[in-house]
Design an enzyme around this catalytic site. Sequence first.
Site, PDB file in Angstrom:
ATOM      1  N   ASP A   1       0.881  -1.210   0.136  1.00 42.59           N
ATOM      2  CA  ASP A   1      -0.016   0.061   0.116  1.00 42.59           C
ATOM      3  C   ASP A   1       0.744   1.357   0.089  1.00 42.59           C
ATOM      4  OD1 ASP A   1      -2.187   1.350  -0.100  1.00 42.59           O
ATOM      5  OD2 ASP A   1      -2.823   0.897   2.032  1.00 42.59           O
TER       6      ASP A   1
ATOM      7  N   HIS B   1     -10.228  -2.327  -7.394  1.00 48.53           N
ATOM      8  CA  HIS B   1      -9.893  -1.138  -6.336  1.00 48.53           C
ATOM      9  C   HIS B   1      -9.253  -0.154  -7.034  1.00 48.53           C
ATOM     10  CE1 HIS B   1     -10.032   0.670  -2.581  1.00 48.53           C
ATOM     11  NE2 HIS B   1      -8.595   0.584  -2.469  1.00 48.53           N
TER      12      HIS B   1
HETATM   13  C1  HEM Z   1      -9.458  -1.473   3.991  1.00 49.29           C
HETATM   14  C2  HEM Z   1      -9.783  -0.710   3.035  1.00 49.29           C
HETATM   15  C3  HEM Z   1      -8.959  -0.651   2.065  1.00 49.29           C
HETATM   16  C4  HEM Z   1      -7.796  -1.491   1.855  1.00 49.29           C
HETATM   17  C5  HEM Z   1      -7.128  -2.800   1.957  1.00 49.29           C
HETATM   18  C6  HEM Z   1      -6.975  -0.526   0.625  1.00 49.29           C
HETATM   19  C7  HEM Z   1      -5.964  -1.151   0.073  1.00 49.29           C
HETATM   20  C8  HEM Z   1      -5.346  -0.333  -1.245  1.00 49.29           C
HETATM   21  C9  HEM Z   1      -4.290  -0.803  -1.864  1.00 49.29           C
HETATM   22  C10 HEM Z   1      -3.312  -2.038  -1.647  1.00 49.29           C
HETATM   23  C11 HEM Z   1      -4.082   0.228  -2.883  1.00 49.29           C
HETATM   24  C12 HEM Z   1      -2.891   0.123  -3.928  1.00 49.29           C
HETATM   25  C13 HEM Z   1      -1.568   0.665  -3.369  1.00 49.29           C
HETATM   26  C14 HEM Z   1      -1.751   2.203  -3.693  1.00 49.29           C
HETATM   27  O1  HEM Z   1      -2.118   2.611  -4.627  1.00 49.29           O
HETATM   28  O2  HEM Z   1      -1.179   3.055  -2.797  1.00 49.29           O
HETATM   29  C15 HEM Z   1      -5.027   1.143  -2.825  1.00 49.29           C
HETATM   30  C16 HEM Z   1      -5.013   2.279  -3.417  1.00 49.29           C
HETATM   31  C17 HEM Z   1      -6.041   3.198  -3.290  1.00 49.29           C
HETATM   32  N1  HEM Z   1      -6.873   3.299  -2.545  1.00 49.29           N
HETATM   33 FE1  HEM Z   1      -7.394   1.859  -1.343  1.00 49.29          FE
HETATM   34  N2  HEM Z   1      -7.649   0.405   0.372  1.00 49.29           N
HETATM   35  C18 HEM Z   1      -8.824   0.531   1.193  1.00 49.29           C
HETATM   36  C19 HEM Z   1      -9.724   1.551   1.435  1.00 49.29           C
HETATM   37  C20 HEM Z   1      -9.784   2.539   0.622  1.00 49.29           C
HETATM   38  C21 HEM Z   1     -10.840   3.607   0.679  1.00 49.29           C
HETATM   39  C22 HEM Z   1     -11.979   3.557   1.713  1.00 49.29           C
HETATM   40  C23 HEM Z   1     -10.798   4.399  -0.177  1.00 49.29           C
HETATM   41  C24 HEM Z   1     -11.231   5.972  -0.474  1.00 49.29           C
HETATM   42  C25 HEM Z   1     -12.710   5.887  -0.306  1.00 49.29           C
HETATM   43  C26 HEM Z   1      -9.450   4.149  -0.970  1.00 49.29           C
HETATM   44  C27 HEM Z   1      -8.762   5.014  -1.812  1.00 49.29           C
HETATM   45  C28 HEM Z   1      -7.655   4.511  -2.542  1.00 49.29           C
HETATM   46  C29 HEM Z   1      -7.106   5.271  -3.537  1.00 49.29           C
HETATM   47  C30 HEM Z   1      -7.393   6.498  -4.274  1.00 49.29           C
HETATM   48  C31 HEM Z   1      -5.973   4.580  -4.127  1.00 49.29           C
HETATM   49  C32 HEM Z   1      -4.855   4.865  -5.315  1.00 49.29           C
HETATM   50  C33 HEM Z   1      -5.455   4.285  -6.559  1.00 49.29           C
HETATM   51  C34 HEM Z   1      -4.617   4.758  -7.489  1.00 49.29           C
HETATM   52  O3  HEM Z   1      -4.006   6.383  -7.654  1.00 49.29           O
HETATM   53  O4  HEM Z   1      -4.055   4.033  -8.255  1.00 49.29           O
HETATM   54  N3  HEM Z   1      -8.886   2.951  -0.382  1.00 49.29           N
HETATM   55  N4  HEM Z   1      -5.897   1.003  -1.739  1.00 49.29           N
END
Ligand code: HEM
Length: 455
Positions: free
Chosen positions: A187, A322
Site C-alpha cells: 500500500d 479497487h
Molecule cells: C481496508 C480498506 C482498504 C484497503 C485494504 C485498501 C488497499 C489499497 C491498496 C493496496 C492500494 C494500492 C496501493 C496504492 O496505490 O497505494 C490502494 C489504492 C488506493 N485506495 Fe485503497 N484500500 C482501502 C480502502 C480505501 C478507501 C476507503 C478509499 C477511499 C474512499 C481508498 C482509496 C484508494 C485510492 C485513491 C488509491 C490509489 C489509486 C491509484 O491512484 O491508483 N481505499 N488501496
Amino acid sequence: MPGLKGSFLRADVVTMPILELDDIQSGVLRPRPTPYAATYILFRIDKPEGGRELIRRLNAVVSSAAHPENPGRDTWVSVALSFQGLKALGVPQASLDSFPLPFQQGMAARARMLGDIGESSPEKWEKPLGSSDVHIVLTALAADTEHLEAAMQRARQAYRELGGITAIWRQDCHVRHNEKEAFGFRDGISQPAVDGSGIPGSNPNEQPLKAGEFVLGYPDEIGDSQAIPQPDILGRNGSYLVFRKLRQRVAEFRRYLKENSPTREGEELLAAKMMGRWRSGAPLAKCPLHDDPQLGGDLTRNNDFLFKQDDPIGYNTPCGSHIRRMNPRDAEIGGLARIHRMIRRGTSYGPDLPDGVLEDDGLERGLMFAFVGAHLGRQFEFVQSEWMNKSDFFGGTDGKDPIAGASDGTGYFDIPKRPVRKRLQGLQQFVVTQGGEYCFLPGLRALRWLTELGT
Ligand code: HEM
C-alpha cells in the site's frame, strides 16, 4: 513597463499563488517516513480553556510542511478538530456556520450515503466513534514503536496535568512488513502531486493538481479559490481529514480467493484482478500475466501508467478493480477524475493473521484509513459513495468495489476476458467500518487563533 514584452509578464505567472508551506501542517502534504508506527488519540473537551491549552501545547510540537524536521524531536504530530470540537472550544457561531454541511454533520450522520449500513452502521461502531464526544484528534508518528511510546509518555504527562480535557480513545497502528496491508497488498504507492509544494507525486503521467484541491485558500481544478471557513485566518491553509477505522476480514478474503480459483496461481491472479495490482504492488497495467516483485517495489515505475490508450476495456486492469475505481486516471468515465483525487495516509492495526490460515481467529485487524483534501463532498464522499459502491460511472451495472465495497454476499465482480467476460458471484463484505469522523486540520496560524479564543 517599457521594453518588456507582454508575454514576459503573463498575468498567470505574476499572480501564481505561493503555497504558504510554513503555515500548513506537515502531515497534510509531506509523505510519512517509512517504516513508522503511529497512534491516534481522541480527546473530549470538557472546558473550553482546557481545550485551548491542549491546542496551545500541541501547536508547539506540530511541524510545518516547510520544515518537516520536527520540534517534537523524533515524533511527527498532527492536530485536527471535529465540528463538535470547534464548538466546544468556543468558536463563534458565524464561523461554525461557514463550514461545509458534511463537516458540520459529521461522519455518522452521513452513514447511509457512505454505504455504512448493516454491520458497518454507526449503531455498531466502536464507542466513542461517531459520538459528539470526539473533539480533538491527535495523530503522532515515529520511526518505530519505542520512539513513539517514549514520546507518548511525555505527552501523557503533559495532558494528564491539564484539567478540562479527557483522552477518550486511542488506536495504535504500524506499517506491516514490506508496507503490505492486512490482505497482503503493498500500500501507499499512489499519491497525487500538489502544485507548488515541491513534493513529487508518484505518477509521472499525472499533471500536479492545483493546490486548492488539498489546501484551503488557493485556486483548485475548478477555478479560483473557493469559499473557505471564516474568518480567513481560521480557514486559510487548512484541510479536511477523514479517518476511518476499517476492519479487514482477512480469513474470509483468503477463503473467497481459494473458493473461486482452481490453483494457487489462480488465487494470486484473482487477488490482483480485484485490486488492480499484484500483492507486490506491481500494476496489472504493466505486467498483466504474472507478478514482478522488482517492479512492485520500484517507486520510479510502479505507478507510471494510464488506462485509456492501452486498456480501455479493462482486459488487464478491470474497470471494477479497487485502484481503477479509486483513480480511473485517464479512462473514459462519466465526469472528471481530477476533481476527485485524494491524499491517503493508511496504516494497519492489529496482529497479522499467519500465512495460510483460513479461519478467523477472532482478533481485530485492519486499516486506519485517512483522507486529506480540501473538499469532503466531491473528494472523499463522492469516491466512497459513487465509485466505491456503484458502477455506472464506467458503464457497469451494480457491482461494488471488490476489496472495500459494501457488498452483502449477493454482489459480483466482472473480469473482462476474451471471448467472454468472467463474472464472480457471491462477493462478500471484506471490510467493515468500525467508526470514524470528519475533522478540520487547521493551519499553524489558525491553531494559534484557536488558542486565543475568549481572550
Ligand atoms: C481496508 C480498506 C482498504 C484497503 C485494504 C485498501 C488497499 C489499497 C491498496 C493496496 C492500494 C494500492 C496501493 C496504492 O496505490 O497505494 C490502494 C489504492 C488506493 N485506495 Fe485503497 N484500500 C482501502 C480502502 C480505501 C478507501 C476507503 C478509499 C477511499 C474512499 C481508498 C482509496 C484508494 C485510492 C485513491 C488509491 C490509489 C489509486 C491509484 O491512484 O491508483 N481505499 N488501496
